[in-house]
Every structure is written in C-alpha cells, then in structure tokens.
Scaffold this motif. Structure first.
Motif, short mmCIF file in Angstrom:
data_model
loop_
_atom_site.label_atom_id
_atom_site.label_comp_id
_atom_site.label_asym_id
_atom_site.label_seq_id
_atom_site.Cartn_x
_atom_site.Cartn_y
_atom_site.Cartn_z
N GLY A 81 0.82 -1.21 0.00
CA GLY A 81 0.00 0.00 0.00
C GLY A 81 0.85 1.25 0.00
O GLY A 81 1.92 1.31 0.60
N LYS A 123 -4.50 1.45 3.34
CA LYS A 123 -4.51 0.44 2.29
C LYS A 123 -3.76 -0.84 2.66
O LYS A 123 -3.86 -1.84 1.96
N THR A 164 -4.43 6.44 -2.00
CA THR A 164 -4.40 6.12 -0.57
C THR A 164 -5.31 7.04 0.22
O THR A 164 -6.00 6.62 1.15
N ILE A 175 -2.60 -5.32 -3.54
CA ILE A 175 -1.94 -5.02 -2.27
C ILE A 175 -1.95 -6.27 -1.38
O ILE A 175 -2.98 -6.92 -1.21
#
Length: 257
Positions: free
Chosen positions: A37, A62, A226, A251
């Motif tokens: 992330g 994230k 993000t 991710i």
C-alpha cells in the motif's frame, strides 16, 4: 489424454501469470515483490535477501491487516529497511520495525539520528553511494522532494545477481537527472510514484518520465489512491492506457517477476 484437452492445458499453462501466494519463503530463481500500500513494499531477491522499502504500515489505510502486525517481522526478518525520506506516510513505523526485526536501517545519517535508530543498526547512505548486502547491491539516487526532519530525499536502485535492477522512485517530481539514473543503472523494474496532487508527479507526468528517461520492462504504479487528493487508480490507468509494461499489483499479494 486426447489432443484437444492437451492443447487447452498447454495454453492455460503458457498464459498463467507468475504469482506466488506464499509470502514467507524466497522465490527460487525469481524476484518477489509485494506491494503493501502507498509507497511501501517488501522485496525478496532471487537469493532470499529480504528488504522493506518505506514501510508505513500501521496507519496506512490500504495495508492489509496481516501486515499491520509488526511483530511478524521478528520471524520474517528483513535484512534492511530502505527509507526514502522522513514524511509521515513513509517512515513513522521504521523505529519500531528496527527494534522488532534488528534490521539495518538505510537512509541519510541525519534522518537515522532523527529517528533515534540504534547506532548498531545505522547504515547511512547519500546520493551516489552504494553497498552490497547478500546477493544484491543498493544504490542511493536523488529524488526531487523535501525532507524534514533530517537529511535529504532519496530514491533507491537495487541490482540483483541475475543482472536486473529495480528502481523505487521515492516521492519525486520530474527532473532531468533521471536520464543519468537510467544511464548508470538501466532499471528493468520501476516502482513509480503516480499520485501527484500537491506532493509529486501526477499520472500524466509520471508517464512522461517513463517515456522520456527510462526503458524498463515493468512499471509498477504506487503512491496513488491512498487518501485525497491523490489521483485514483482510474486516473493512473488512463495515463498509462497504451503502455503494456504497466502492472497494477494487488496489495498484500506477492508477485514473482
């Protein structure tokens, strides 16, 4: 087995992407990259040298929950933590990660002192410097950004024993000396900041940087989506719509390159 199923099986095997679900072991003969992330990555070399780069994890919206538990790095020990600069979306977890893992922490000396990293784990670098670690070599390169407290912003190029190299741009704007980074290291894989807004290259500028200064085989966008006002994934995809080198990673899922 008759001819038609054989042909179907062969086609499926040839088309299958090279993903590794096991994030806890080296990737034999391959380079494993896991996006955590934002600008955070775990990179494991073909020889098993494990790196964390800009591991902002605990408060990263994230980052998957399993990666927010920093105690995991007491077992999955990185050899080094590479830090591009000290901003709050890149470095706040580094002191705890250093304590838990015992890893070397790589950044400018000023930033290492500002983070109060134990001196035994200091591994200071500056632009133009490099060092060997296991089966890799890490090169510190410039980034056009700010840095407070301590030091100056960096990018990193990591070269591997198979001759390939990976460039993490850090947070940077477009700058002409990217041409020299390409000339010196010719990165095959670029982890590319693309979110723009008030802090760095927007998607169109990031795409221009790849066309103008670099010739990688793989481009992995990062630092987008993000939080607001960073560009979202749709905007990044649009900017790179015709570029077949681009890979959007999932991710938390390890990808073998």
């Amino acid at each position: 087995m008759n001819a038609i199923p054989c042909l179907i099986l062969t086609a499926c095997l040839l088309a299958a992407p090279a993903f590794a679900a096991d994030a806890g072991s080296p990737a034999p003969g391959g380079l494993r990259v896991t996006w955590l992330g934002h600008a955070a990555f775990e990179v494991v070399s073909p020889g098993g040298t494990r790196l964390l780069i800009d591991p902002w994890l605990k408060e990263n919206p994230k980052t998957p929950a399993a990666w927010k538990e920093l105690s995991r790095f007491a077992q999955e020990k990185p050899a080094a933590i590479l830090v591009t600069h000290p901003h709050g979306d890149h470095a706040p977890d580094v002191p705890e990660l250093a304590r838990v893992s015992g890893a070397l922490v790589v950044s400018t000396g000023e930033h290492l002192r500002a983070m109060k990293i134990p001196e035994a784990q200091h591994h200071s670098v500056n632009v133009g410097g490099s060092f060997k670690l296991g089966d890799i070599t890490v090169h510190a390169v410039p980034a056009m950004h700010s840095s407070e407290p301590g030091g100056r912003p960096l990018g990193y190029v990591v070269t591997f024993a198979d001759g390939r190299s990976l460039y993490h741009t850090g947070d940077t704007g477009l700058f002409g000396d990217m041409a020299l980074i390409h000339e010196l290291y010719r990165p095959d894989i670029v982890l590319l900041t693309t979110g723009g807004a008030r802090w760095g290259m927007d998607p169109k500028t990031a795409a221009l940087a790849m066309r103008k200064y670099f010739k990688p085989s793989i481009i992995i966008p990062m630092h987008f989506g993000t939080f607001e006002p960073l560009a979202g994934e749709a905007e990044v995809r649009a900017a790179f719509a015709n570029d077949k080198r681009v890979r959007f990673l999932t991710i938390g899922q390890a990808t073998v390159l």
